[in-house]
Design a protein around this motif. Structure first.
Motif, PDB file in Angstrom:
ATOM      1  N   ASP A 199    -138.383 -26.408  95.792  1.00 25.95           N
ATOM      2  CA  ASP A 199    -137.563 -26.383  94.578  1.00 25.95           C
ATOM      3  C   ASP A 199    -138.205 -27.163  93.434  1.00 25.95           C
ATOM      4  N   CYS A 200    -139.183 -28.001  93.760  1.00 26.85           N
ATOM      5  CA  CYS A 200    -139.852 -28.798  92.726  1.00 26.85           C
ATOM      6  C   CYS A 200    -141.211 -28.210  92.346  1.00 26.85           C
ATOM      7  N   ALA A 201    -141.516 -27.034  92.887  1.00 22.89           N
ATOM      8  CA  ALA A 201    -142.837 -26.440  92.660  1.00 22.89           C
ATOM      9  C   ALA A 201    -142.771 -25.466  91.483  1.00 22.89           C
ATOM     10  N   SER A 202    -143.145 -25.928  90.315  1.00 19.67           N
ATOM     11  CA  SER A 202    -143.238 -25.065  89.137  1.00 19.67           C
ATOM     12  C   SER A 202    -144.562 -24.304  89.188  1.00 19.67           C
ATOM     13  N   TYR A 203    -144.696 -23.283  88.313  1.00 23.34           N
ATOM     14  CA  TYR A 203    -145.939 -22.506  88.270  1.00 23.34           C
ATOM     15  C   TYR A 203    -146.094 -21.901  86.872  1.00 23.34           C
ATOM     16  N   TRP A 204    -147.351 -21.432  86.602  1.00 26.73           N
ATOM     17  CA  TRP A 204    -147.668 -20.902  85.280  1.00 26.73           C
ATOM     18  C   TRP A 204    -147.550 -19.382  85.258  1.00 26.73           C
ATOM     19  N   LEU A 205    -147.023 -18.887  84.138  1.00 22.62           N
ATOM     20  CA  LEU A 205    -146.828 -17.444  83.959  1.00 22.62           C
ATOM     21  C   LEU A 205    -147.229 -17.072  82.524  1.00 22.62           C
ATOM     22  N   TRP A 206    -147.369 -15.740  82.292  1.00 23.38           N
ATOM     23  CA  TRP A 206    -147.673 -15.230  80.958  1.00 23.38           C
ATOM     24  C   TRP A 206    -148.999 -15.765  80.443  1.00 23.38           C
TER      25      TRP A 206
END
Length: 275
Positions: A199-206
């Motif tokens: 739940d704390c794992a963000s990621y890059w998009l776009w």
């Protein structure tokens, strides 16, 4: 009877065979003494001739004498410098040995105290309760808290006991990151767990290529949008710690972070010979 020839000289009992030899000894002794004096004189003359260059070349204004003096000074100076270096080396080695002994003694005392505190903590049977998960602090990392109980009121090393007591989270033991002491039975431990926290794992998009910074700059700029940012989390912290990979390059986080239209974006600038 006719006249008779003279007879042998009368014999005197005091005469001996050595008597005729006694007389000539005086001239021989005078000759011997003369030879000794000549030898002594020759010795002094020879000594004077041999040493005359030394005797007559001690003039400090003589170039050869000055060169010899300089060479002697150089030898003495090098010897003095060598002795100074050896003295400094010995002094440094002694100081280092003293520092090592002091450090070893300090480490020994610290280790003895740690063992004593560990034995006392185990004897008192301190343990954690009220383990709770808190907010996400950075990429794939969440904070946890718990309260240390069974701490006697007289115990004055509560923070040390807190930092030395592990807690099990997701089946793994962790030591506290820091502790807060609010009194007996109210010591709070804090942990930052960076495993099994999806739940704390963000990621890059776009992914977006902004293009060259300027013509001839030799640098290009890339922009990404940060997805899955936890609610209430510090967007700057997550932007700076969320890893990114593109164009065969890997980054531990964004170089530049900003927010636009309620979203979080990251920028990277890298060398590009096409710019």
């Amino acid at each position: 009877m006719g006249s008779s020839s003279p007879g042998p000289p009368p014999y005197h009992s005091r005469s001996s065979e050595a008597d005729p030899l006694i007389g000539p000894r005086k001239p021989y002794r005078r000759y011997q003494s003369f030879c000794v004096y000549v030898a002594i004189a020759l010795f002094f003359i020879t000594f004077t001739i041999v040493n005359s260059p030394i005797i007559f070349h001690k003039d400090p204004l003589d170039p050869d004498v000055r060169d010899r003096i300089r060479k002697d000074w150089d030898i003495e100076l090098r010897q003095h410098q060598k002795e100074v270096l050896e003295h400094n080396y010995t002094k440094t080695r002694w100081l280092l040995e003293d520092d090592n002994r002091i450090l070893e003694e300090h480490e020994r005392k610290v280790e003895e105290r740690r063992k004593h505190e560990e034995e006392e903590r185990l004897r008192l049977n301190m343990f954690w309760t009220d383990l709770a998960s808190q907010t996400c602090t950075s990429y794939a990392t969440r904070e946890y808290t718990a309260r240390l109980v069974n701490v006697p009121s007289y115990y004055d090393r509560r923070v040390e006991a807190c930092m030395a007591t592990p807690v099990k989270i997701h089946g793994v033991e962790y030591m506290p990151k820091w502790c807060e002491d609010y009194g007996p039975n109210d010591v709070i431990g804090h942990w930052e767990v960076d495993q099994h926290e999806p739940d704390c794992a963000s990621y890059w998009l776009w992914y977006k290529d902004i293009g060259c910074i300027s013509p001839g700059s030799g640098q290009r700029r890339i922009e990404h949008y940060l997805e899955n940012l936890p609610s209430g989390a510090d967007w700057k912290e997550f932007c700076a710690t969320t890893p990114a990979s593109f164009l065969g390059m890997h980054f531990m986080g964004a170089e530049i972070c900003f927010q636009k239209d309620y979203g979080t974006y990251g920028h990277w600038v890298f060398d590009d010979e096409n710019c």
